[in-house]
Scaffold this motif. Structure first.
Motif, PDB file in Angstrom:
ATOM      1  N   ASP A 121       0.808  -1.216   0.000  1.00 18.76           N
ATOM      2  CA  ASP A 121       0.000   0.000   0.000  1.00 18.76           C
ATOM      3  C   ASP A 121       0.840   1.264   0.000  1.00 18.76           C
ATOM      4  OD1 ASP A 121      -2.468  -1.561   0.460  1.00 18.76           O
ATOM      5  OD2 ASP A 121      -1.603  -1.917   2.441  1.00 18.76           O
ATOM      6  N   LEU A 122       2.102   1.153   0.411  1.00 15.80           N
ATOM      7  CA  LEU A 122       2.949   2.331   0.605  1.00 15.80           C
ATOM      8  C   LEU A 122       4.408   1.905   0.540  1.00 15.80           C
ATOM      9  CD1 LEU A 122       2.483   5.149   3.184  1.00 15.80           C
ATOM     10  CD2 LEU A 122       4.578   3.821   3.296  1.00 15.80           C
ATOM     11  N   VAL A 123       5.278   2.831   0.102  1.00 17.39           N
ATOM     12  CA  VAL A 123       6.700   2.546  -0.036  1.00 17.39           C
ATOM     13  C   VAL A 123       7.496   3.585   0.738  1.00 17.39           C
ATOM     14  CG1 VAL A 123       8.624   2.291  -1.653  1.00 17.39           C
ATOM     15  CG2 VAL A 123       6.323   1.555  -2.330  1.00 17.39           C
ATOM     16  N   LEU A 124       8.552   3.130   1.407  1.00 21.52           N
ATOM     17  CA  LEU A 124       9.492   4.033   2.051  1.00 21.52           C
ATOM     18  C   LEU A 124      10.848   3.888   1.381  1.00 21.52           C
ATOM     19  CD1 LEU A 124       7.712   2.826   4.867  1.00 21.52           C
ATOM     20  CD2 LEU A 124       8.641   5.064   5.458  1.00 21.52           C
ATOM     21  N   ASP A 125      11.335   4.992   0.806  1.00 19.19           N
ATOM     22  CA  ASP A 125      12.634   5.011   0.160  1.00 19.19           C
ATOM     23  C   ASP A 125      13.680   5.347   1.207  1.00 19.19           C
ATOM     24  OD1 ASP A 125      14.906   5.431  -1.284  1.00 19.19           O
ATOM     25  OD2 ASP A 125      14.162   7.176  -2.392  1.00 19.19           O
ATOM     26  N   CYS A 126      14.462   4.347   1.601  1.00 24.81           N
ATOM     27  CA  CYS A 126      15.512   4.510   2.610  1.00 24.81           C
ATOM     28  C   CYS A 126      16.868   4.147   2.032  1.00 24.81           C
ATOM     29  CB  CYS A 126      15.207   3.626   3.820  1.00 24.81           C
ATOM     30  SG  CYS A 126      13.602   3.931   4.575  1.00 24.81           S
ATOM     31  N   CYS A 127      17.004   4.252   0.705  1.00 25.09           N
ATOM     32  CA  CYS A 127      18.257   3.861   0.061  1.00 25.09           C
ATOM     33  C   CYS A 127      19.218   5.044   0.016  1.00 25.09           C
ATOM     34  CB  CYS A 127      17.986   3.290  -1.324  1.00 25.09           C
ATOM     35  SG  CYS A 127      17.470   4.525  -2.525  1.00 25.09           S
ATOM     36  N   ASP A 128      20.368   4.848  -0.635  1.00 27.98           N
ATOM     37  CA  ASP A 128      21.403   5.870  -0.589  1.00 27.98           C
ATOM     38  C   ASP A 128      21.966   6.223  -1.960  1.00 27.98           C
ATOM     39  OD1 ASP A 128      22.746   3.570  -1.188  1.00 27.98           O
ATOM     40  OD2 ASP A 128      24.165   3.675   0.480  1.00 27.98           O
TER      41      ASP A 128
END
Length: 251
Positions: free
Chosen positions: A121-128
């Motif tokens: 339902d939702l995405v969190l972009d925690c990349c670098d």
């Protein structure tokens, strides 16, 4: 319905009228993708699991390194050399065994991103890195899924929410374009641990707001954090009607 153990476990946030039982049930039914289990993904995963988000998809192709431990608090010294996904699963299961954890140990490409986004339902972009951010953004626009994006380097952090369900929402590309040719990483420029913890915690908060349906998400706003002076600044961000990624979305 929530059972007695769940009512007790989540009682402090259920007490909030903005969440209550209905909001907790929405969290329990939610499915979320976390891209990257480093400095940002660590607090995101910890807080979303603790809050009772029903299903967490954990994506990272890297392994735990000793240099990670200064800021990537979901991992510990016993996990050095192990897959970050497996390390995180061990910790998250200990925090909340009620949460379903789905592992993605390979780098996500266009096809695999589309397949995973169909399940969440939702995405969190925690990349670098910009290339992954661009790919995740394009996939979220195509799938119509909200994206909570955070970044931190040196003593500076940024946070915003991009929601293609809203006509007025920009996307990541509207704000950053094609990124920078001279992109720096934390291994080159450095970063202080509490800063990524702060940005990741705010990402988790924005995710809970979107999933449970309370508050005002950071859509159309970019939060800038100056850790050196402990100052916060907010910029308004408009959608680019000529954006090659989202420009024709509501045409």
């Amino acid at each position: 319905m929530l059972n007695d153990e769940e009512l007790l476990r989540y009682s402090r946030q259920i007490l909030l009228p903005q969440i209550d039982i209905d909001g907790q049930l929405r969290l329990q039914q939610a499915r979320v993708l976390i891209v990257g289990l480093g400095g940002l993904g660590s607090p995101v995963a910890l807080y979303l699991a603790a809050a009772g988000v029903g299903e967490l998809h954990l994506a990272d192709f890297d392994s735990v390194d000793l240099t990670n431990l200064q800021r990537q608090v979901v991992h510990d010294s016993t996990q050095v050399g192990r897959s970050k996904v497996d390390s995180a699963i061990t910790r998250l299961q200990a925090i909340n065994p009620q949460v379903k954890l789905v592992a993605h140990r390979q780098a996500l490409d266009e096809d695999s991103l589309a397949a995973v986004l169909a399940q969440v339902d939702l995405v969190l972009d925690c990349c670098d890195n910009f290339s992954t951010r661009e790919a995740v953004n394009a996939a979220c626009v195509a799938a119509g899924k909200p994206l909570v994006s955070g970044a931190a380097i040196r003593l500076e952090g940024q946070l915003s929410v991009f929601d293609p369900r809203r006509e007025d929402s920009p996307c990541y590309h509207c704000l950053y374009g094609h990124g920078s040719e001279a992109e720096l990483t934390c291994s080159e420029a450095g970063v202080v641990g509490p800063l990524v913890g702060l940005v990741g915690s705010l990402q988790a908060l924005e995710a809970l707001k979107l999933l449970a349906g309370f508050g005002e998400p950071l859509v159309g706003r970019l939060l800038l954090i100056d850790a050196l002076g402990t100052r916060f600044r907010e910029l308004r961000v408009k959608r680019d009607p000529q954006c090659p990624v989202c420009g024709g979305r509501h045409a």
